[in-house]
Design an enzyme around this catalytic site. Structure first.
Site, short mmCIF file in Angstrom:
data_model
loop_
_atom_site.label_atom_id
_atom_site.label_comp_id
_atom_site.label_asym_id
_atom_site.label_seq_id
_atom_site.Cartn_x
_atom_site.Cartn_y
_atom_site.Cartn_z
N THR A 97 0.56 -0.96 -0.40
CA THR A 97 -0.31 -0.15 -0.05
C THR A 97 0.72 0.83 -0.28
O THR A 97 1.79 1.19 1.10
CB THR A 97 -0.78 -0.15 1.26
OG1 THR A 97 -2.28 -1.08 1.28
CG2 THR A 97 -1.79 1.12 1.02
N LYS A 173 -6.54 1.35 -3.60
CA LYS A 173 -6.51 0.62 -2.12
C LYS A 173 -7.26 1.95 -0.75
O LYS A 173 -6.73 1.70 0.62
CB LYS A 173 -5.72 -0.37 -2.12
CG LYS A 173 -4.53 -0.59 -0.55
CD LYS A 173 -5.40 -2.17 -0.21
CE LYS A 173 -5.43 -2.31 1.04
NZ LYS A 173 -3.31 -2.59 1.03
N LYS A 241 -0.17 4.67 8.63
CA LYS A 241 -0.03 4.41 7.50
C LYS A 241 -0.90 4.92 5.97
O LYS A 241 -0.78 5.92 5.62
CB LYS A 241 1.48 4.23 6.70
CG LYS A 241 1.85 4.20 5.63
CD LYS A 241 2.50 3.04 5.20
CE LYS A 241 2.08 1.59 4.78
NZ LYS A 241 1.95 1.66 4.17
#
Length: 290
Positions: A97, A173, A241
């Site tokens: 990601t 995502k 994150k």
């Protein structure tokens, strides 16, 4: 299958993906900084690779499943990078990601070496990676998709072709993970309220799972939280994150939401509280101090 696939990063998700490929008959060359993770796969039939370059040797495709863009770049183009070992035309699946612009940058560097980038972040957790039911969000050129369809479909029965523009897998995502973060923060708060109201937490979650408040991440994480199980499947730092990256992408698009920043701040608080290396179910502890 008898084609060779390299995979760098065989932690929770990468390890599940590698196990899935081994069970499906692929030859897997596994590399990770933690030797024990590699050896666990070797016992299942994988080949151990000391470096990313070794993992890529003779491979038709390489899966990169590390934490962030910096690690992805190092895996591919660092001192023992995989890109130099891959044959021209081989595919690189970028499963971490990372920000869309980082996908674009890595893809351009791969294209310059005649390698095909496949933007392919995944979602669903280690168990679903292992049994092939995780979702895979794929953006790449048609030719790369067609050439690697067997690999993609071995990895997941839920392959979503989101387009041909590299970076759109990452964008999808980040949208998904922002919602996951919002849902998890909301579930942690709601379950903490249930406890304060004197309700049985397990029974309350039973109700929620069959009612309008249900979400997959709430069920998965709050079951663990109720049991006091914070062994990391997905560290708190990962959604910290990912929600940050989603907010950065939102700002770049001129979008300002209300809930995303609140969820991101909850993950920041969990990290500040010392829970960075725990499973993200530990968000429950923020709202229900022990």
């Amino acid at each position: 299958m008898n084609q060779v696939v390299g995979i760098v990063g065989v932690g929770n998700m990468g390890g599940g993906m590698a196990a899935r490929l081994l069970a499906s008959g692929w030859t897997v060359q596994a590399c990770d900084l933690v030797e024990a993770k590699v050896q666990a796969l070797v016992r299942d039939g994988a080949r151990a690779a000391a470096t990313p370059a070794d993992a890529a040797q003779g491979a038709a495709a390489l899966i990169v499943c590390v934490v962030d863009a910096q690690q992805s770049h190092e895996v591919l183009f660092g001192a023992h990078g995989a890109a130099a070992s891959l044959r021209p035309g081989a595919a690189v699946l970028l499963c971490s990601t990372i920000a869309p612009h980082d996908v674009e940058r890595l893809a351009a560097d791969l294209d310059a070496r005649s390698l095909a980038a496949i933007d392919a972040p995944m979602s669903g957790g280690p168990a679903r990676a292992r049994d092939g039911t995780m979702s895979l969000m794929v953006a790449c050129a048609d030719a790369a998709f067609d050439a690697n369809r067997a690999l993609l479909e071995s990895l997941s029965a839920k392959v979503f072709r989101v387009g041909t523009r590299l970076g759109d897998g990452a964008r999808t995502k980040l949208v998904n993970n922002l919602l996951a973060g919002i849902n998890l923060a909301g579930a942690a708060e709601a379950m903490a309220l249930a406890g304060r109201l004197g309700l049985d937490l397990g029974r309350t979650l039973d109700v929620i799972e069959q009612s309008s408040g249900q979400s997959w991440i709430a069920s998965d994480r709050m079951r663990r939280a109720i049991a006091g199980d914070y062994a990391p499947r997905a560290h708190v730092t990962l959604l910290q994150k990912d929600t940050r990256l989603a907010l950065e992408a939102a700002r770049a698009a001129g979008f300002e939401g209300a809930l995303g920043p609140v969820a991101h701040e909850a993950f920041n608080r969990a990290v500040e509280a010392g829970d960075a290396e725990l499973d993200d179910a530990a968000l429950f502890r923020l709202f229900s101090p022990q």
